[in-house]
Design a protein around this motif. Structure first.
Motif, PDB file in Angstrom:
ATOM      1  N   LEU A   1       0.676  -1.103  -0.104  1.00 24.42           N
ATOM      2  CA  LEU A   1       0.009  -0.083   0.031  1.00 24.42           C
ATOM      3  C   LEU A   1       0.846   1.228  -0.165  1.00 24.42           C
ATOM      4  O   LEU A   1       0.826   2.159  -0.849  1.00 24.42           O
ATOM      5  CB  LEU A   1      -0.992   0.043   1.325  1.00 24.42           C
ATOM      6  N   GLY A   2       1.571   1.419   0.852  1.00 24.85           N
ATOM      7  CA  GLY A   2       2.724   2.469   1.048  1.00 24.85           C
ATOM      8  C   GLY A   2       3.374   2.719  -0.334  1.00 24.85           C
ATOM      9  O   GLY A   2       3.687   3.895  -0.914  1.00 24.85           O
ATOM     10  N   GLY A   3       4.079   1.508  -1.022  1.00 22.12           N
ATOM     11  CA  GLY A   3       4.672   1.515  -2.247  1.00 22.12           C
ATOM     12  C   GLY A   3       3.734   2.317  -3.397  1.00 22.12           C
ATOM     13  O   GLY A   3       3.984   3.128  -4.248  1.00 22.12           O
ATOM     14  N   TRP A   4       2.617   1.740  -3.425  1.00 18.08           N
ATOM     15  CA  TRP A   4       1.740   2.167  -4.346  1.00 18.08           C
ATOM     16  C   TRP A   4       1.322   3.600  -4.220  1.00 18.08           C
ATOM     17  O   TRP A   4       1.357   4.524  -5.351  1.00 18.08           O
ATOM     18  CB  TRP A   4       0.378   1.205  -4.068  1.00 18.08           C
ATOM     19  N   LEU A   5       1.274   3.982  -2.912  1.00 17.55           N
ATOM     20  CA  LEU A   5       1.100   5.747  -2.820  1.00 17.55           C
ATOM     21  C   LEU A   5       1.879   6.624  -3.129  1.00 17.55           C
ATOM     22  O   LEU A   5       1.642   7.451  -3.847  1.00 17.55           O
ATOM     23  CB  LEU A   5       0.140   5.584  -1.448  1.00 17.55           C
ATOM     24  N   LEU A   6       3.062   5.951  -2.751  1.00 19.56           N
ATOM     25  CA  LEU A   6       4.274   6.769  -3.151  1.00 19.56           C
ATOM     26  C   LEU A   6       4.285   7.047  -4.597  1.00 19.56           C
ATOM     27  O   LEU A   6       4.691   8.046  -5.204  1.00 19.56           O
ATOM     28  CB  LEU A   6       5.536   6.357  -2.577  1.00 19.56           C
ATOM     29  N   ALA A   7       4.266   5.884  -5.312  1.00 13.83           N
ATOM     30  CA  ALA A   7       4.362   5.942  -6.698  1.00 13.83           C
ATOM     31  C   ALA A   7       3.092   6.823  -7.489  1.00 13.83           C
ATOM     32  O   ALA A   7       3.433   7.466  -8.431  1.00 13.83           O
ATOM     33  CB  ALA A   7       4.378   4.565  -7.248  1.00 13.83           C
TER      34      ALA A   7
ATOM     35  N   GLU B   1       8.382   9.838 -13.689  1.00  7.34           N
ATOM     36  CA  GLU B   1       8.264   8.713 -14.120  1.00  7.34           C
ATOM     37  C   GLU B   1       8.713   7.409 -13.133  1.00  7.34           C
ATOM     38  O   GLU B   1       9.838   7.295 -12.836  1.00  7.34           O
ATOM     39  CB  GLU B   1       9.126   8.524 -15.469  1.00  7.34           C
ATOM     40  N   VAL B   2       7.634   6.679 -12.765  1.00  5.25           N
ATOM     41  CA  VAL B   2       7.954   5.496 -11.780  1.00  5.25           C
ATOM     42  C   VAL B   2       6.959   4.441 -12.036  1.00  5.25           C
ATOM     43  O   VAL B   2       5.913   4.853 -12.498  1.00  5.25           O
ATOM     44  CB  VAL B   2       7.678   6.106 -10.439  1.00  5.25           C
ATOM     45  N   GLU B   3       7.259   3.308 -11.977  1.00  6.98           N
ATOM     46  CA  GLU B   3       6.421   2.090 -12.108  1.00  6.98           C
ATOM     47  C   GLU B   3       5.556   2.143 -10.809  1.00  6.98           C
ATOM     48  O   GLU B   3       5.859   2.053  -9.919  1.00  6.98           O
ATOM     49  CB  GLU B   3       7.376   0.802 -12.250  1.00  6.98           C
ATOM     50  N   ILE B   4       4.206   1.752 -11.083  1.00  9.47           N
ATOM     51  CA  ILE B   4       3.329   1.779 -10.087  1.00  9.47           C
ATOM     52  C   ILE B   4       2.882   0.262  -9.553  1.00  9.47           C
ATOM     53  O   ILE B   4       2.519  -0.514 -10.387  1.00  9.47           O
ATOM     54  CB  ILE B   4       1.730   2.246 -10.595  1.00  9.47           C
ATOM     55  N   PRO B   5       3.341  -0.013  -8.308  1.00 13.32           N
ATOM     56  CA  PRO B   5       2.924  -1.410  -8.000  1.00 13.32           C
ATOM     57  C   PRO B   5       1.632  -1.714  -8.004  1.00 13.32           C
ATOM     58  O   PRO B   5       0.692  -0.881  -7.940  1.00 13.32           O
ATOM     59  CB  PRO B   5       3.555  -1.329  -6.441  1.00 13.32           C
TER      60      PRO B   5
END
Length: 258
Positions: free
Chosen positions: A116-122, A131-135
């Motif tokens: 969840l944290g990785g997704w929200l940061l992205a 430019e960043v890949e969304i988990p």
């Protein structure tokens, strides 16, 4: 607002401003997020408490939040730093952005701890044009899945500022609507409160009884804290989202503040 809900909101606001009056970057970000959302879903409450100068001061404080995202940074501080850039951008400020490679490394590292944290940061980084890949967060369950759905709605609406028009909005609201009673029964008031204000912002007819049920969790000092939660940042966050939820429901359903 009814007198009872008005009192609950007044007390929660007073306590939140005390809780976030610290040097923590996360508190500085959470204060602005809360005021931004209140201005959108409870403008009468926002104006009655003369919160515009408080919001402006908060946005100025976010300008001082560092931009760098070193490997040593905890996920909540990394989130606060991206929140600072995101909310200043929403309010018309043009700030330097963190380096793309730092953002991508931070997302990858945080994603190992919390999908969840990785997704929200992205998502925040992407909204800023980085430019960043969304988990992929679709496998989340329980309260984390609820928070994913609520943050989808928050991002789609620029944190409740804009109408919910995104494809998938109705599906997210349906899921939140089905889960709201269980969140409150289980005492998961953080995710329950976020569900409540997202449903109101999305135009759903939410039974005011849910607001009363949420208000029963308020502590004597005005805070809303989930049982056994001793993290200062999370305590402020929980108080903030409960304040937004109660103010949103009350302002929708009751007479304007006089």
């Amino acid at each position: 607002m009814t007198v009872t809900l008005r009192t609950a909101c007044d007390r929660a606001l007073r306590r939140l401003l005390e809780m976030t009056d610290t040097a923590l970057e996360a508190h500085a970000a959470d204060r602005v997020v809360t005021l931004h959302c209140l201005q959108s879903v409870a403008p009468g409450f926002f104006e009655a408490h003369r919160l515009e100068p408080v919001l402006r001061a908060g946005l100025a404080r976010l300008a001082e939040v560092p931009i760098a995202l070193p490997d040593s940074l905890s996920w909540d501080v990394a989130m606060a730093r991206l929140d600072a850039r995101y909310f200043r951008a929403l309010h018309g400020f043009e700030d330097p952005l963190p380096a793309g490679e730092e953002v991508r490394a931070t997302v990858a590292r945080v994603n190992e701890e919390s999908r969840l944290g990785g997704w929200l940061l992205a998502e925040l980084a992407g909204a800023l044009g980085l430019e960043v890949e969304i988990p992929e967060p679709g496998a989340l369950i329980g309260a984390e899945r609820v928070l994913w759905r609520t943050h989808q709605i928050l991002l789609w609406t620029c944190y409740l500022r804009d109408p919910l028009e995104a494809e998938g909005g109705a599906e997210a609201l349906d899921e939140l609507e089905r889960g709201l009673p269980m969140r409150l029964v289980a005492g998961e008031i953080d995710s329950g409160a976020e569900s409540l204000f997202c449903l109101v912002a999305g135009g759903r007819k939410v039974d005011p009884a849910f607001a009363w049920q949420l208000s029963a969790f308020q502590r004597d000092d005005g805070a809303f804290i989930e049982e056994a939660d001793d993290d200062a940042r999370q305590q402020a966050h929980c108080t903030a989202v409960c304040l937004i939820a109660l103010a949103a429901v009350a302002e929708r359903d009751e007479a304007p503040i006089g």
